[in-house]
Structure formats: structure tokens, C-alpha cells
Motif scaffolding. Structure first.
Motif, short mmCIF file in Angstrom:
data_model
loop_
_atom_site.label_atom_id
_atom_site.label_comp_id
_atom_site.label_asym_id
_atom_site.label_seq_id
_atom_site.Cartn_x
_atom_site.Cartn_y
_atom_site.Cartn_z
N ASN A 49 -2.47 -2.11 -2.52
CA ASN A 49 -1.64 -2.19 -3.73
C ASN A 49 -2.11 -1.14 -4.74
N GLY A 50 -1.16 -0.42 -5.32
CA GLY A 50 -1.49 0.58 -6.33
C GLY A 50 -1.68 1.97 -5.77
N ASN A 51 -1.74 2.12 -4.45
CA ASN A 51 -1.87 3.46 -3.87
C ASN A 51 -0.63 4.28 -4.18
N ARG A 52 -0.81 5.46 -4.74
CA ARG A 52 0.31 6.32 -5.10
C ARG A 52 0.68 7.21 -3.93
N VAL A 53 1.95 7.21 -3.59
CA VAL A 53 2.42 8.07 -2.50
C VAL A 53 2.43 9.52 -2.99
N GLN A 54 2.52 10.43 -2.03
CA GLN A 54 2.41 11.85 -2.33
C GLN A 54 3.44 12.63 -1.53
N ILE A 55 3.58 13.92 -1.86
CA ILE A 55 4.36 14.81 -1.00
C ILE A 55 3.39 15.55 -0.08
N TRP A 56 3.90 15.87 1.12
CA TRP A 56 3.10 16.59 2.09
C TRP A 56 4.04 17.35 3.01
N SER A 57 3.56 18.42 3.61
CA SER A 57 4.38 19.17 4.55
C SER A 57 4.93 18.23 5.63
N CYS A 58 6.19 18.34 5.91
CA CYS A 58 6.84 17.42 6.84
C CYS A 58 6.25 17.55 8.24
N ASN A 59 5.94 16.40 8.82
CA ASN A 59 5.36 16.33 10.16
C ASN A 59 6.11 15.25 10.92
N PRO A 60 7.27 15.57 11.54
CA PRO A 60 8.12 14.56 12.15
C PRO A 60 7.35 13.67 13.13
N GLY A 61 7.55 12.37 12.97
CA GLY A 61 6.90 11.40 13.84
C GLY A 61 5.56 10.91 13.34
N HIS A 62 5.01 11.55 12.29
CA HIS A 62 3.71 11.11 11.79
C HIS A 62 3.86 9.75 11.09
N PRO A 63 2.99 8.78 11.40
CA PRO A 63 3.15 7.45 10.81
C PRO A 63 3.04 7.42 9.30
N ASN A 64 2.36 8.40 8.69
CA ASN A 64 2.28 8.42 7.23
C ASN A 64 3.60 8.83 6.58
N GLN A 65 4.53 9.33 7.39
CA GLN A 65 5.83 9.77 6.86
C GLN A 65 6.98 8.97 7.46
N PHE A 66 6.66 7.77 7.93
CA PHE A 66 7.65 6.89 8.54
C PHE A 66 8.02 5.81 7.53
N TRP A 67 9.28 5.82 7.08
CA TRP A 67 9.72 4.88 6.04
C TRP A 67 10.96 4.14 6.51
N ASN A 68 10.88 2.82 6.48
CA ASN A 68 12.02 2.00 6.86
C ASN A 68 12.87 1.66 5.64
N VAL A 69 14.16 1.59 5.87
CA VAL A 69 15.08 1.07 4.86
C VAL A 69 15.92 0.00 5.53
N GLY A 70 16.28 -1.02 4.81
CA GLY A 70 17.04 -2.09 5.44
C GLY A 70 17.52 -3.11 4.43
N TYR A 71 17.68 -4.35 4.90
CA TYR A 71 18.26 -5.41 4.10
C TYR A 71 17.44 -6.68 4.23
N MET A 72 17.38 -7.46 3.17
CA MET A 72 16.79 -8.78 3.23
C MET A 72 17.73 -9.69 4.01
N ALA A 73 17.16 -10.50 4.89
CA ALA A 73 17.99 -11.40 5.70
C ALA A 73 18.77 -12.37 4.83
N SER A 74 18.23 -12.69 3.66
CA SER A 74 18.89 -13.63 2.75
C SER A 74 19.99 -12.99 1.92
N ASN A 75 20.15 -11.67 2.02
CA ASN A 75 21.14 -10.97 1.19
C ASN A 75 21.79 -9.85 1.99
#
Length: 301
Positions: A49-75
Motif C-alpha cells: 500500500n502506498g507504492n507509487r507507480v512509475q513510467i518505464w520503457s515498454c516491455n511487452p509481457g513483463h509482469p510489472n506492466q500487466f494491468w487488468n481492467v474489468g467489472y465488479m461481479a456485484s455491478n
């Protein structure tokens, strides 16, 4: 500052500002700073908690640059993609004409699969597939009695997988149809079916599975839903003509209904450090069936 390691901040919105222009790539789940060659990056691999994200040279497939977007099951929205023929907000109960396109994978006797909404070859109707479930509580269609001839549920550290045999002519698949592949990407990133979503209570309450793949034919099925940084390779969707056993080596025997714990399979298509691509000769053998344990069996579901 366009430098690796620069931390992000929130700021008042300014339409057209280059500093606020971001692009989400649904193929590799990265969030890119538009036209800058930089991606949103998890600083120091830390989920604290509190860790600030950063920009970095794009590295496709790297887990540090993997971000999910989606929906709450309740909404859940009525629809999650343009061009969707069904709905994601399915309610409860069941209906033989349901157009629900949200699956649930909860246990060996409480799961769903995508199938045709009407009698049609899977390959011709995959964009419109709807949910069929073993329980009548997810707002979907329900599998008719006697559909399943064998079900094998396996939970591993990184995915849940269900394989087996059945009579899927009961859910509108023509007799003899060798089947097809459904996944969260599809040819255009909208999914097969368009807008299809999967949730479950396997790794957490009402958790969305962002990476998943399913094969189904008139007599066989397999589905795998993945979590974690290796989800894209464990649920790879590019081997759409290779079928169940090659993609998901497992127990497919009839007459057995079981729930097991298991080891992760080797990722489909990866052999050592090399990736095989569909259509390249020769075709490699399927990976070995991974070990499983603590299996609990029942007479049927």
C-alpha cells in the motif's frame, strides 16, 4: 519528464494534454503513454500500500506492466463490449432462452460453459455464444439432465481447469461438430463470445478471470481460467485448431466425476525457451498431464 522511473501523479484533467493521454492494449494488458514509448510500471515489483507507480520503457509481457481492467461481479453492465448480442448482468434464476454471457467457475458441480444460443456449428456462432450452467442460480441456461458423462475439476496455483466428456447436442451443438475455441480475446480483442466474462469463487470471492480459454465440441469440453502474472501464457488463446487435449492435457475419462488439486501444466506451445506456432511443421506432442492429488469423487453432478 520522459525518463524511466518517473513517478506518476494525479492532476486536474486537461483535454488534449499529452501528459494525460494513455492507451490500454488489450492484447498484452499494458497501459502506454501515447506516442512516448513508455508504459505504466509497478515500481520495485512491490504491491505494498502506498507504492507509487512509475513510467518505464515498454516491455511487452513483463509482469510489472500487466494491468487488468474489468467489472465488479456485484455491478455488472448490461453489456461490456460493442457488438455484443447478449448481456452480462444476468440476475439469478435461469431461463431456456437466456442470453447471459457471464460464466461462473465455482466447483466441480457449480460451473458454466459457453455454447450456441441456437443449433449451429460452434465455429459459426462463437461470437454469439451464451452461458450454460450446472446450477439454475446464475441467470443462465441450465445443462439438461444427462449432459455430462465425466467431469474433472483441477485447481492449481495459477488456474482452475475443468475437462470431460458429454452429450453437447443437448445444448445446440450439432452431432459430429468437432468444435471450436472461445476466449477473452477473439480476433479483434472483443472476445469469443463478444463481451464474454468469467467469474468465480476459487481464488477469491467473486473474482474476475481476465484470461481464459474454452474448447467445446459435440462430445468433449475443456475450460481453463487463469490468474497471476503468467495468466496470458497459461491461458494462451492462439492454438485454436489444436483442441482440448493438446491445449489442456488432463483426464478426460467418462464415468468419473472428481475434484482435485494439481500442479500447473507446462504452458501450451512453449518447449524450453522456444515457442511453437500453429501451422508450423512438425507439430509437437502435447505436454505431459501434470500431477494431481487430493481428489474427491462423486457419482455424478
Amino acid at each position: 519528464v520522459n525518463a524511466d522511473g518517473t513517478k506518476l501523479q494525479i492532476w486536474q484533467c486537461y483535454a488534449g494534454s499529452a501528459n494525460q493521454a494513455w492507451y490500454y492494449n488489450f492484447w498484452d494488458n499494458s497501459l502506454s503513454w501515447t506516442n512516448k514509448g513508455k508504459c505504466l510500471d509497478l515500481t520495485d515489483w512491490s504491491l505494498a500500500n502506498g507504492n507509487r507507480v512509475q513510467i518505464w520503457s515498454c516491455n511487452p509481457g513483463h509482469p510489472n506492466q500487466f494491468w487488468n481492467v474489468g467489472y465488479m461481479a456485484s455491478n455488472l453492465p448490461a453489456q461490456s463490449q460493442n457488438g455484443q448480442t447478449g448481456t452480462n448482468n444476468c440476475g439469478t434464476g435461469s431461463s431456456a432462452s437466456s442470453q447471459c454471457q457471464t460464466l461462473w467457475l465455482n466447483s466441480y458441480d457449480d460451473f458454466c460453459l459457453f455454447g450456441p444460443p441456437r443449433n449451429a456449428v460452434i465455429g459459426d456462432i462463437e461470437r454469439e455464444a451464451v452461458a450454460y450452467c450446472t446450477k439454475g442460480t446464475h441467470g443462465t441456461r441450465v445443462f439438461p439432465p444427462g449432459t455430462f458423462k465425466g467431469v474433472h475439476w483441477v485447481k492449481t496455483p495459477d488456474y482452475v481447469q475443468i475437462t470431460g466428456q458429454g452429450d453437447f447436442t443437448k445444448i445446440n451443438i450439432p452431432n459430429g461438430d468437432s468444435g471450436g475455441e472461445l476466449d477473452n480475446h477473439g480476433a479483434d480483442g472483443n472476445g469469443n463470445p463478444i463481451g464474454g466474462l468469467i467469474y468465480g469463487n476459487v481464488f477469491g470471492t467473486n473474482q474476475q478471470f481476465h484470461e481464459w480459454t474454452e474448447f467445446i465440441s459435440y462430445n468433449e469440453f475443456c475450460i481453463r481460467a487463469c490468474i497471476g502474472p503468467n495468466a496470458p501464457i497459461n491461458c494462451n488463446h492462439i492454438y485454436d485448431v489444436m483442441g482440448c487435449y493438446w491445449n489442456m492435457p488432463a483426464n478426460y475419462n467418462t464415468g468419473v466425476f472428481e475434484s482435485c488439486q494439481g500442479d500447473d501444466s507446462l504452458p501450451m506451445g512453449l518447449y524450453g525457451t522456444s515457442r511453437w506456432y500453429q501451422g508450423v511443421s512438425p507439430t509437437p506432442a502435447a505436454h505431459p498431464v501434470p500431477a494431481s492429488s487430493n481428489c474427491v469423487t462423486t457419482a455424478t453432478i
